[in-house]
Design an enzyme around this catalytic site. Structure first.
Site, PDB file in Angstrom:
ATOM      1  CG  HIS A   1     -13.672  -1.360  -2.021  1.00  0.00           C
ATOM      2  ND1 HIS A   1     -13.510  -1.818  -3.309  1.00  0.00           N
ATOM      3  CD2 HIS A   1     -14.804  -1.948  -1.573  1.00  0.00           C
ATOM      4  CE1 HIS A   1     -14.497  -2.647  -3.610  1.00  0.00           C
ATOM      5  NE2 HIS A   1     -15.303  -2.742  -2.577  1.00  0.00           N
TER       6      HIS A   1
ATOM      7  CG  LEU B   1     -10.896   0.006 -22.637  1.00  0.00           C
ATOM      8  CD1 LEU B   1     -10.912   1.287 -23.458  1.00  0.00           C
ATOM      9  CD2 LEU B   1      -9.500  -0.195 -22.039  1.00  0.00           C
TER      10      LEU B   1
ATOM     11  CB  THR C   1     -16.279  -1.122 -12.011  1.00  0.00           C
ATOM     12  OG1 THR C   1     -16.182  -2.256 -11.131  1.00  0.00           O
ATOM     13  CG2 THR C   1     -17.724  -0.856 -12.378  1.00  0.00           C
TER      14      THR C   1
ATOM     15  CE1 TYR D   1      -3.006  -3.268   1.145  1.00  0.00           C
ATOM     16  CE2 TYR D   1      -4.092  -1.695  -0.319  1.00  0.00           C
ATOM     17  CZ  TYR D   1      -4.019  -2.952   0.240  1.00  0.00           C
ATOM     18  OH  TYR D   1      -4.951  -3.905  -0.077  1.00  0.00           O
TER      19      TYR D   1
ATOM     20  CB  ALA E   1     -12.912   6.795 -18.197  1.00  0.00           C
TER      21      ALA E   1
END
Ligand code: APR
Length: 228
Positions: A105, A198, A172, A52, A215
């Site tokens: 999330h 996409l 997504t 992370y 996008a």
């Protein structure tokens, strides 16, 4: 018009941030169970913090793109009530001008104490021994919702979906629930649904309309038509 927008990694792809399930995606380089589960964190907290820390550095170096900025423009139109729910942990929506983004999330920019629940702004690099600023215990973790954990702010999301007249999913793959099921929840209470992506996703057939493309092209065109 009440609009709910769900975004995924694809909206940040053109800002240079890796998606998860592409050929060069994050899950090709790391096993989900090693870096995105509570068990993985217990087994090797240093590895998970490194994963992370790297994503935080990349997100901080990235710039919001035209799709992030277009959604902020849509939020600014007083004729619409726009709720942005993102699965992404980067803050490119906010840096692109969006507000009140729901990060279901979690996010790279906050740290969480697993012992006392305290949250604070994440430093660039986090390590297992970092003491919590409130309880001082070395129990800090990334403020990320891992597989097997409950996504954040689901009540607010359910309320927004119930009131939605238009639901859009952007970038997504529709592989992860509960986000992948939002389209049905919105449609069940009368929303029109559109997918801007996409490629075809696992949920494309459920949407009233599906547009294919990057996008940064699809989202500004879609927003311009809504703003008029
Ligand atoms: N423009 C639009 N869509 C794009 C672009 C782009 N430039 N690039 C990729 N996409 C699309 C892909 O076609 C794909 O459908 O974005 C989607 C990305 O899918 P995933 O990599 O699966 O990411 P996402 O759907 O956000 O994953 C959901 O899974 O691993 C967990 O918690 C993680 O939040 C993540 C969740």
């Amino acid at each position: 018009m009440n609009i709910v927008i769900l975004t995924g990694a694809g909206i940040s792809a053109e800002s240079g941030l890796a998606t998860f399930r592409a050929a060069d995606g994050l899950w090709e380089e790391h096993r989900i169970e090693d870096v995105a589960t509570p068990e993985g964190f217990r087994a090797d907290p240093a590895l998970v913090h490194r994963f992370y820390n790297e994503r935080r550095a990349k997100a901080r170096a990235a710039r919001p793109n035209a799709a992030h900025e277009a959604l902020a423009r849509l939020q600014g139109d007083p004729r619409h009530r726009v709720t942005i729910v993102t699965q992404n942990v980067d803050d490119l929506h906010e840096r692109g001008g969006a507000s009140a983004v729901i990060h279901m999330h979690g996010g790279l920019e906050t740290a969480l104490c697993a012992a006392c629940g305290h949250r604070w702004p994440a430093p660039a690099e986090m390590a297992p021994a970092d003491p919590c600023p409130r309880c001082a215990r070395p129990a800090t973790r990334p403020d990320i919702v891992w597989f097997g954990e409950i996504p954040y702010r689901m009540d607010e999301i359910a309320e927004a979906l119930e009131a939605a007249e238009l639901f859009a999913a952007i970038g997504t793959s529709g592989n992860v629930y509960p986000a992948a099921g939002f389209v049905e929840l919105a449609a069940a209470t009368g929303a029109r649904t559109i997918e801007l992506n996409l490629d075809a996703s696992s949920r494309s057939s459920v949407f009233d309309e599906a547009r294919r493309g990057p996008a940064t092209q699809l989202v500004p065109d879609w927003v311009d038509a809504l703003i008029g």
